[in-house]
Design a protein around this motif. Structure first.
Motif, PDB file in Angstrom:
ATOM      1  N   TRP A 102       1.349  -1.587   0.126  1.00  0.00           N
ATOM      2  CA  TRP A 102      -0.041  -0.055   0.474  1.00  0.00           C
ATOM      3  C   TRP A 102       0.921   1.221   0.138  1.00  0.00           C
ATOM      4  O   TRP A 102       1.282   1.626   0.575  1.00  0.00           O
ATOM      5  CB  TRP A 102      -0.482  -0.066   0.750  1.00  0.00           C
ATOM      6  CG  TRP A 102      -1.964  -0.564   1.582  1.00  0.00           C
ATOM      7  CD1 TRP A 102      -2.009  -1.755   2.763  1.00  0.00           C
ATOM      8  CD2 TRP A 102      -2.618  -1.543   0.996  1.00  0.00           C
ATOM      9  NE1 TRP A 102      -3.266  -2.343   1.947  1.00  0.00           N
ATOM     10  CE2 TRP A 102      -3.383  -2.268   1.124  1.00  0.00           C
ATOM     11  CE3 TRP A 102      -3.233  -0.589  -0.685  1.00  0.00           C
ATOM     12  CZ2 TRP A 102      -4.703  -3.042   0.209  1.00  0.00           C
ATOM     13  CZ3 TRP A 102      -4.200  -1.558  -1.704  1.00  0.00           C
ATOM     14  CH2 TRP A 102      -5.066  -2.879  -0.835  1.00  0.00           C
ATOM     15  N   PRO A 122      -6.264   2.174   2.007  1.00  0.00           N
ATOM     16  CA  PRO A 122      -6.299   1.551   1.047  1.00  0.00           C
ATOM     17  C   PRO A 122      -8.069   2.412   1.744  1.00  0.00           C
ATOM     18  O   PRO A 122      -8.380   2.402   2.963  1.00  0.00           O
ATOM     19  CB  PRO A 122      -6.936   0.427   0.761  1.00  0.00           C
ATOM     20  CG  PRO A 122      -6.232  -0.055   1.698  1.00  0.00           C
ATOM     21  CD  PRO A 122      -5.079   1.088   2.066  1.00  0.00           C
ATOM     22  N   TYR A 153      -7.248   1.954  -7.414  1.00  0.00           N
ATOM     23  CA  TYR A 153      -5.741   1.841  -7.301  1.00  0.00           C
ATOM     24  C   TYR A 153      -4.921   2.192  -7.237  1.00  0.00           C
ATOM     25  O   TYR A 153      -2.933   2.254  -7.569  1.00  0.00           O
ATOM     26  CB  TYR A 153      -5.388  -0.229  -7.047  1.00  0.00           C
ATOM     27  CG  TYR A 153      -5.331  -1.106  -8.666  1.00  0.00           C
ATOM     28  CD1 TYR A 153      -4.037  -0.788  -8.491  1.00  0.00           C
ATOM     29  CD2 TYR A 153      -6.324  -1.451  -8.630  1.00  0.00           C
ATOM     30  CE1 TYR A 153      -3.422  -0.859  -9.951  1.00  0.00           C
ATOM     31  CE2 TYR A 153      -6.505  -2.170 -10.181  1.00  0.00           C
ATOM     32  CZ  TYR A 153      -5.034  -1.904 -10.733  1.00  0.00           C
ATOM     33  OH  TYR A 153      -4.769  -2.111 -11.496  1.00  0.00           O
ATOM     34  N   VAL A 189      -2.343   4.089  -5.207  1.00  0.00           N
ATOM     35  CA  VAL A 189      -2.830   3.833  -3.758  1.00  0.00           C
ATOM     36  C   VAL A 189      -1.794   2.113  -4.026  1.00  0.00           C
ATOM     37  O   VAL A 189      -1.422   1.555  -3.043  1.00  0.00           O
ATOM     38  CB  VAL A 189      -3.841   2.899  -3.071  1.00  0.00           C
ATOM     39  CG1 VAL A 189      -4.018   3.350  -1.687  1.00  0.00           C
ATOM     40  CG2 VAL A 189      -4.626   4.283  -3.629  1.00  0.00           C
TER      41      VAL A 189
END
Length: 246
Positions: free
Chosen positions: A144, A148, A232, A235
């Motif tokens: 990550w 998230p 995503y 992220v």
């Protein structure tokens, strides 16, 4: 369409099945510096892009590649032949978790394929089982970049602890009995190149093959693109760790 076929078509123009550029791949293999007559293993090899490049760099090495899908093997054999390394490459069709060899390896790769073992930790354990005492491993895993959101976790069907942050990922590797001797953190540019290639290659194939398969491929490309651009991107990161047994 089967998921494995979709993945194969999507990687047609980016055979490195991870957000890693060819230049970064080569730098990692050069940094690994396997010994003379090295034995190299790739668990989840896809079309064997890492192995073909490694055999080109190390002319006395031999390599085994394992993948549950053999859809990329024809391209692997073709590229290995073009580079003159086909006689030193062996490809095995079957689950990476079930692969067994008579001898350990000097370098074991598992880049973007830790899911074949059920996650990062069990993949590290499996890799260690194939390594010589002084062997090295190249293991690529997501992390990550920032926490998230619940919405993104639902979109990815992921749990909050499925990935750590970058520091936590390195700590997980070292907690599994490894020392980190180098790493490459994929840039946003590498991610973008990978994702645009993934969705674009699949879209092009879909447009060239009208009908149910083309419609399924186009739907998969659009769904993946939305998950990336609206979910995503920025992220989820990716790191390829060069590890040695501690």
């Amino acid at each position: 369409m089967e998921r494995q076929l979709i993945s194969h078509l999507a990687h047609a123009d980016h055979p490195i099945a991870a957000p890693v550029s060819e230049e970064s791949l080569e730098r990692l293999l050069v940094r690994a510096k396997p010994p003379a007559r090295a034995r190299i293993l790739d668990l989840g090899c896809g079309s064997a892009a890492w192995l073909v490049r490694a055999l080109s760099l190390y002319p006395d090495a031999t390599a085994d590649g394992v993948d549950i899908s053999d859809t990329g093997f024809a391209e692997a054999v073709e590229e290995a032949g073009r580079r003159g390394v086909a006689d030193r490459l062996r490809l095995h069709h079957g689950p990476a978790a079930d692969f067994a060899a008579d001898e350990p390896y000097d370098l074991v790769l598992c880049v973007g394929a830790t899911h074949a073992f059920g996650g990062f930790a069990p993949a590290l354990d499996a890799v260690r089982g194939h390594l010589r005492p002084a062997g090295l491993a190249l293991v690529g895993e997501g992390f990550w970049e920032r926490p998230p959101t619940p919405e993104l976790l639902a979109l990815l069907d992921a749990e909050p602890g499925e990935y750590a942050d970058l520091a936590g990922t390195a700590e997980r590797a070292e907690g599994a009995g490894y020392a980190t001797v180098h790493a490459h953190t994929s840039t946003l540019g590498e991610w973008d190149e990978y994702e645009w290639s993934w969705t674009g290659s699949l879209t092009r194939w879909a447009l060239d093959h009208p009908g149910p398969d083309g419609e399924a491929a186009l739907s998969a490309a659009r769904e993946h693109r939305d998950m990336w651009l609206k979910g995503y991107r920025g992220v989820l990161g990716f790191v390829t760790l060069l590890l040695r047994r501690a």
